[in-house]
Scaffold this motif. Structure first.
Motif, PDB file in Angstrom:
ATOM      1  N   TYR A  78       0.812  -1.222   0.000  1.00  0.00           N
ATOM      2  CA  TYR A  78       0.000   0.000   0.000  1.00  0.00           C
ATOM      3  C   TYR A  78       0.850   1.279   0.000  1.00  0.00           C
ATOM      4  O   TYR A  78       0.322   2.370  -0.219  1.00  0.00           O
ATOM      5  CB  TYR A  78      -0.912   0.027   1.231  1.00  0.00           C
ATOM      6  CG  TYR A  78      -1.926  -1.085   1.267  1.00  0.00           C
ATOM      7  CD1 TYR A  78      -2.970  -1.127   0.352  1.00  0.00           C
ATOM      8  CD2 TYR A  78      -1.837  -2.099   2.217  1.00  0.00           C
ATOM      9  CE1 TYR A  78      -3.909  -2.156   0.379  1.00  0.00           C
ATOM     10  CE2 TYR A  78      -2.766  -3.133   2.256  1.00  0.00           C
ATOM     11  CZ  TYR A  78      -3.797  -3.153   1.330  1.00  0.00           C
ATOM     12  OH  TYR A  78      -4.724  -4.171   1.356  1.00  0.00           O
ATOM     13  N   THR A 122       0.762   3.813  -2.991  1.00  0.00           N
ATOM     14  CA  THR A 122      -0.536   4.493  -3.055  1.00  0.00           C
ATOM     15  C   THR A 122      -0.642   5.563  -1.974  1.00  0.00           C
ATOM     16  O   THR A 122      -1.086   6.692  -2.230  1.00  0.00           O
ATOM     17  CB  THR A 122      -1.678   3.469  -2.884  1.00  0.00           C
ATOM     18  OG1 THR A 122      -1.617   2.523  -3.946  1.00  0.00           O
ATOM     19  CG2 THR A 122      -3.034   4.155  -2.885  1.00  0.00           C
ATOM     20  N   ARG A 178       1.514   8.624  -2.836  1.00  0.00           N
ATOM     21  CA  ARG A 178       0.909   9.466  -3.873  1.00  0.00           C
ATOM     22  C   ARG A 178      -0.251  10.283  -3.304  1.00  0.00           C
ATOM     23  O   ARG A 178      -0.383  11.478  -3.584  1.00  0.00           O
ATOM     24  CB  ARG A 178       0.435   8.596  -5.043  1.00  0.00           C
ATOM     25  CG  ARG A 178       1.553   8.116  -5.964  1.00  0.00           C
ATOM     26  CD  ARG A 178       0.994   7.536  -7.256  1.00  0.00           C
ATOM     27  NE  ARG A 178       0.283   6.288  -7.018  1.00  0.00           N
ATOM     28  CZ  ARG A 178       0.841   5.085  -7.091  1.00  0.00           C
ATOM     29  NH1 ARG A 178       2.140   4.971  -7.382  1.00  0.00           N
ATOM     30  NH2 ARG A 178       0.130   3.995  -6.882  1.00  0.00           N
ATOM     31  N   LYS A 227      -8.360   5.680  -5.760  1.00  0.00           N
ATOM     32  CA  LYS A 227      -6.970   5.229  -5.860  1.00  0.00           C
ATOM     33  C   LYS A 227      -6.829   3.788  -5.360  1.00  0.00           C
ATOM     34  O   LYS A 227      -6.127   2.965  -5.966  1.00  0.00           O
ATOM     35  CB  LYS A 227      -6.065   6.166  -5.056  1.00  0.00           C
ATOM     36  CG  LYS A 227      -4.581   5.954  -5.289  1.00  0.00           C
ATOM     37  CD  LYS A 227      -4.137   6.464  -6.655  1.00  0.00           C
ATOM     38  CE  LYS A 227      -4.074   7.977  -6.687  1.00  0.00           C
ATOM     39  NZ  LYS A 227      -3.501   8.473  -7.976  1.00  0.00           N
ATOM     40  N   PHE A 228      -7.502   3.471  -4.270  1.00  0.00           N
ATOM     41  CA  PHE A 228      -7.426   2.104  -3.741  1.00  0.00           C
ATOM     42  C   PHE A 228      -8.129   1.114  -4.674  1.00  0.00           C
ATOM     43  O   PHE A 228      -7.646  -0.001  -4.886  1.00  0.00           O
ATOM     44  CB  PHE A 228      -8.035   2.044  -2.336  1.00  0.00           C
ATOM     45  CG  PHE A 228      -7.032   2.277  -1.240  1.00  0.00           C
ATOM     46  CD1 PHE A 228      -6.402   1.214  -0.609  1.00  0.00           C
ATOM     47  CD2 PHE A 228      -6.700   3.563  -0.849  1.00  0.00           C
ATOM     48  CE1 PHE A 228      -5.467   1.423   0.392  1.00  0.00           C
ATOM     49  CE2 PHE A 228      -5.767   3.792   0.149  1.00  0.00           C
ATOM     50  CZ  PHE A 228      -5.145   2.718   0.776  1.00  0.00           C
ATOM     51  N   HIS A 254      -5.769   0.372  -7.645  1.00  0.00           N
ATOM     52  CA  HIS A 254      -4.493  -0.318  -7.436  1.00  0.00           C
ATOM     53  C   HIS A 254      -4.567  -1.518  -6.491  1.00  0.00           C
ATOM     54  O   HIS A 254      -3.599  -2.274  -6.383  1.00  0.00           O
ATOM     55  CB  HIS A 254      -3.457   0.673  -6.900  1.00  0.00           C
ATOM     56  CG  HIS A 254      -3.138   1.781  -7.851  1.00  0.00           C
ATOM     57  ND1 HIS A 254      -2.344   1.599  -8.962  1.00  0.00           N
ATOM     58  CD2 HIS A 254      -3.530   3.091  -7.872  1.00  0.00           C
ATOM     59  CE1 HIS A 254      -2.239   2.744  -9.619  1.00  0.00           C
ATOM     60  NE2 HIS A 254      -2.950   3.664  -8.984  1.00  0.00           N
ATOM     61  N   HIS A 255      -5.688  -1.674  -5.793  1.00  0.00           N
ATOM     62  CA  HIS A 255      -5.777  -2.759  -4.817  1.00  0.00           C
ATOM     63  C   HIS A 255      -7.150  -3.425  -4.891  1.00  0.00           C
ATOM     64  O   HIS A 255      -8.135  -2.816  -5.312  1.00  0.00           O
ATOM     65  CB  HIS A 255      -5.530  -2.226  -3.396  1.00  0.00           C
ATOM     66  CG  HIS A 255      -4.272  -1.427  -3.272  1.00  0.00           C
ATOM     67  ND1 HIS A 255      -3.021  -1.997  -3.221  1.00  0.00           N
ATOM     68  CD2 HIS A 255      -4.076  -0.077  -3.233  1.00  0.00           C
ATOM     69  CE1 HIS A 255      -2.105  -1.049  -3.135  1.00  0.00           C
ATOM     70  NE2 HIS A 255      -2.717   0.132  -3.142  1.00  0.00           N
TER      71      HIS A 255
END
Length: 346
Positions: A7, A10, A13, A28-29, A32-33
């Motif tokens: 994490y 992320t 950023r 964003k999460f 990317h996740h």
């Protein structure tokens, strides 16, 4: 490697985004996740977000730390300006009052002369004795030097400026070293400015982390110690004051002499008499204020040292009166007789 390593990019950023929102974090999460975070607002650091994911608690400030450094008031910013005058944050004066005073100094015709005058007008024998009675005597860092400190106060108000100033420099360094030896596993033989700064940084980090023990990550953690320290200065007022101490020690007292201007307050130039203004009387107040920063740091770790400024009481007044009465007689008489003897000393 930390458990939340995946994490970290992320979080970094997001922490640098100009103005963060819940949607920004969620998007964003999601991008990317695979896990969707639970987000809530809190008031830490002028507004921030708690982000819960995978049993981790992350803290993201609404504004980046660089923005907070620039636009939010803090002692560290005031100290940056005060460094030009060799003045450590006076802990018995309000932050706003001191900030206004520094602003006036910066904008007058003779800034250094103005600073010297301000120090005398805003410091007194009573304040010195109050610090001696309530702080230095109670301090593990200074208790070995209490007689030197008292004699230095006496000497200054009896007119022995040079003795007073010179005697407090080794007390300052000894007290600083004792602070870290007794409370932070410091080196008992240290005289290195770099090591002192490192130990002050560690104190800020240790105290700051105690305030947010429930968070696994916050701005600066795991990637930039300066951002981490700045974060703590906005999170916790005590960290802010200690960072001001660090700034003063690094950029004034222990500043490399190659970057020192004439008239500056600096340990090396003063002790080695390399600065023609080494005997400036207001330097007594400057070095005395530096001692008070050591007792402030100790107050976080030693309950016997008061945390706040407690003010002057009757006992302080009685001791100050004793010194003052002697000064009225000795100071004037001594300098008058020295002048009669043809000794051009003052």
């Amino acid at each position: 490697m930390s458990d939340f390593e995946e994490y970290l990019p992320t979080l970094k950023r997001l922490s640098k985004q100009d103005k963060l929102t819940e949607d920004d974090i969620l998007n964003k999460f999601n991008r990317h996740h695979s896990n969707e975070p639970v987000i809530s607002r809190n008031e830490l650091c002028h507004g921030s977000f708690t982000v819960k994911v995978d049993n981790f608690n992350f803290l993201l400030t609404e504004r980046p730390i660089s923005y907070l450094n620039r636009y939010r008031g803090r002692c560290s910013n005031i100290q940056t300006h005060a460094n030009s005058f060799g003045i450590a944050l006076p802990l018995y004066i309000g932050e706003g009052t001191f900030s206004s005073a520094i602003h006036k100094m910066e904008n007058c015709k003779s800034p250094l002369e103005s600073a010297n005058k301000w120090l005398f007008e805003n410091f007194s024998l009573e304040i010195a004795i109050t610090y001696f009675n309530k702080y230095f005597i109670q301090s593990e860092s200074f208790k070995k030097y209490k007689t030197i400190i008292f004699e230095a106060i006496e000497a200054f108000y009896l007119g022995y400026n040079h003795i007073a100033i010179m005697s407090l420099f080794p007390v300052f360094e000894g007290g600083l070293r004792n602070l870290f030896v007794k409370f932070a596993d410091g080196d008992s033989t240290n005289t290195s400015a770099d090591k002192f700064e490192k130990e002050i940084k560690n104190l800020i980090l240790t105290w700051g982390k105690r305030q947010i023990e429930n968070f696994d990550w916050y701005p600066g953690k795991c990637y930039d110690i300066e951002t981490e320290i700045d974060f703590f200065t906005h999170l916790n007022p005590q960290c802010d004051v200690i960072n001001s101490t660090r700034s003063f020690f690094k950029n004034v007292i222990y500043k490399p002499t190659g970057g020192i201007n004439e008239g500056s307050f600096n340990r090396h130039l003063t002790l080695h008499l390399l600065n023609k203004d080494f005997n400036e009387p207001s330097n007594f107040v400057r070095i005395f204020l530096a001692l008070t920063h050591i007792t402030f740091a100790e107050s976080l770790l030693n309950n016997n040292v008061p945390f706040f400024w407690e003010g002057v009481d009757d006992y302080d007044q009685r001791i100050a009166s004793f010194i003052s009465k002697n000064a009225d007689i000795i100071f004037a008489m001594r300098r008058k007789e020295i002048k009669k003897l043809g000794l051009n000393l003052y």
